[in-house]
Structures are given as C-alpha cells and as structure tokens.
Design an enzyme around this catalytic site. Structure first.
Site, PDB file in Angstrom:
ATOM      1  N   GLY A  46       0.833  -1.190   0.000  1.00  0.00           N
ATOM      2  CA  GLY A  46       0.000   0.000   0.000  1.00  0.00           C
ATOM      3  C   GLY A  46       0.868   1.240   0.000  1.00  0.00           C
ATOM      4  N   GLN A  51       3.105   9.939   1.592  1.00  0.00           N
ATOM      5  CA  GLN A  51       4.410   9.303   1.400  1.00  0.00           C
ATOM      6  C   GLN A  51       5.100   9.782   0.124  1.00  0.00           C
ATOM      7  OE1 GLN A  51       2.597   5.214   2.228  1.00  0.00           O
ATOM      8  NE2 GLN A  51       4.670   4.956   3.047  1.00  0.00           N
ATOM      9  N   CYS A  89       6.662  -0.543   6.511  1.00  0.00           N
ATOM     10  CA  CYS A  89       6.227   0.691   5.864  1.00  0.00           C
ATOM     11  C   CYS A  89       7.306   1.115   4.879  1.00  0.00           C
ATOM     12  CB  CYS A  89       6.036   1.772   6.939  1.00  0.00           C
ATOM     13  SG  CYS A  89       5.506   3.368   6.281  1.00  0.00           S
ATOM     14  N   LEU A  90       6.898   1.495   3.666  1.00  0.00           N
ATOM     15  CA  LEU A  90       7.886   1.917   2.662  1.00  0.00           C
ATOM     16  C   LEU A  90       8.634   3.178   3.111  1.00  0.00           C
ATOM     17  CD1 LEU A  90       5.929   1.318  -0.685  1.00  0.00           C
ATOM     18  CD2 LEU A  90       7.767  -0.076   0.290  1.00  0.00           C
ATOM     19  N   HIS A 131      -3.388   0.747   8.150  1.00  0.00           N
ATOM     20  CA  HIS A 131      -2.052   1.355   8.078  1.00  0.00           C
ATOM     21  C   HIS A 131      -2.073   2.600   7.184  1.00  0.00           C
ATOM     22  CE1 HIS A 131       2.500   0.985   7.725  1.00  0.00           C
ATOM     23  NE2 HIS A 131       2.225   1.776   6.709  1.00  0.00           N
ATOM     24  N   GLU A 132      -2.689   2.467   6.008  1.00  0.00           N
ATOM     25  CA  GLU A 132      -2.680   3.584   5.048  1.00  0.00           C
ATOM     26  C   GLU A 132      -3.578   4.731   5.523  1.00  0.00           C
ATOM     27  OE1 GLU A 132      -0.335   3.434   3.038  1.00  0.00           O
ATOM     28  OE2 GLU A 132       0.015   1.282   3.121  1.00  0.00           O
ATOM     29  N   HIS A 135      -1.743   6.835   7.831  1.00  0.00           N
ATOM     30  CA  HIS A 135      -0.860   7.795   7.144  1.00  0.00           C
ATOM     31  C   HIS A 135      -1.595   9.111   6.851  1.00  0.00           C
ATOM     32  CE1 HIS A 135       3.016   5.969   6.383  1.00  0.00           C
ATOM     33  NE2 HIS A 135       2.489   4.876   5.862  1.00  0.00           N
TER      34      HIS A 135
HETATM   35 ZN   LIG Z   1       3.382   3.101   5.602  1.00  0.00          ZN
END
Ligand SMILES: [Zn+2]
Length: 185
Positions: A46, A51, A89-90, A131-132, A135
């Site tokens: 995701g 981000q 997480c990226l 999670h997203e 963000h």
């Molecule tokens: Zn993340």
C-alpha cells in the site's frame, strides 16, 4: 514512468494530517497513477499520498493481486476481532514489527472519479487499510506499538543506513493511551 521518490521517516509531511480531496480532477487521477506505479515499483502492499509528499486523503493498495485505490476513506469496524503480525512501511524501510490491528474493516470513500465506493477488508487487506488510513492522519505504525517495542524499533531505525540524523524523528503520543505507554520518559 511516474515513479516518485518516497518520503522517509523524519520527513514532517508524514506527521501532517492530509486534507480531504475536493476536486476529482485530472490531477487526482495522475496522483493515483503515481501512487500505483511507485507502490508496485517498490513491491509495497500500500502507499498513501503523504508518502509522496502530497497532503491529500488518498491511498492505493496491492493485496493478493487486487490493486485499487480509495479517496477520503472513513473506516468502520464490524466486530471486535483483532490480528497481530508483522507490519512494515515503505517510509521506514527494512523495519518490521508485530503490530496489533483489527481483523475486519469497512472503508467507505470514493474512487478517482468521485463515485462512492466501499472496501471490505479482512486479514492483510484490513491491516493495509488501517495502516494507510493512519498515514492520512499523520500516524505511523510505530505509534501503535507498546513502548518497549517502539524503543526497539527506534534503535533499529537510528542504525539504518537511510536514516538522516539531520531530520529528527517525531513519535506521536496517542491521546487515548497516555500513561500506559509512558512516552516522554
Ligand atoms: Zn506506511
């Protein structure tokens, strides 16, 4: 290619709540495309607009070959069931920590054309959606950990080669668990 650089932990944009999308225009569709292409380039499950440095409430997902996006998501939980398992997480590359999440979630929002949609997620998809959506509120999965796990994760982050000392991290205090997690000690 419209792969964009991903903002890393320490970048203030990751701690800034994103704005509601008002215009469902070409710009939004370009953003969704950038999110999908960057997410897939990185092999992520995701990716949320902050981000990529864009403060809008949009994220994309790629779970079990199901690729999609949702704009202005609002979550609801049909039951109390929880799950626990590794989350990453990226924006915090290489760090994976067991994180408690709800097992089932329903996200109501819109597609890139402004049509209302509903996303029903269980297991990994539910984890991704939570999670997203975090963000979009400036929340990172680190904030969901208990204080011992968070300290350990912070140690790993400070040792990571991508971590930039010049951009000090901010760990947000969860207003609902003040005194339990003992942040600020
Ligand atoms: Zn993340």
């Amino acid at each position: 290619m419209t792969v964009q650089p991903i903002r890393l932990f320490g970048d203030p944009v990751l701690r800034t709540p994103a704005d509601l999308v008002v215009d469902f225009d070409k710009e939004l569709r370009n953003l969704v495309r950038d999110l999908v292409e960057t997410m897939q380039d990185e092999g992520g499950a995701g990716l949320a607009a902050p981000q990529l440095g864009v403060g809008l409430r949009v994220f994309t997902f790629d779970i079990d070959e199901v690729v999609g996006h949702i704009v202005n998501p609002v979550l609801s939980f049909p039951d109390e069931e929880e799950q626990d398992g590794p989350e990453g997480c990226l924006s915090i590359p290489g760090i994976y920590v067991d994180t408690k999440r709800r097992q089932n979630v329903v996200a109501s929002g819109f597609n890139e054309h402004g049509d209302p949609i509903q996303l029903v997620g269980t297991g990994l998809m539910a984890r991704c959606v939570q999670h997203e959506t975090d963000h979009l509120d400036g929340v990172l999965f680190l904030d969901r950990l208990d204080s011992a796990a968070r300290k350990d994760a912070m140690k790993q982050i400070r040792a990571a080669e991508w971590y930039d000392e010049a951009k000090p991290p901010t760990v947000k205090e969860n207003p609902h668990s003040r005194g339990i997690f003992g942040l600020g000690r």
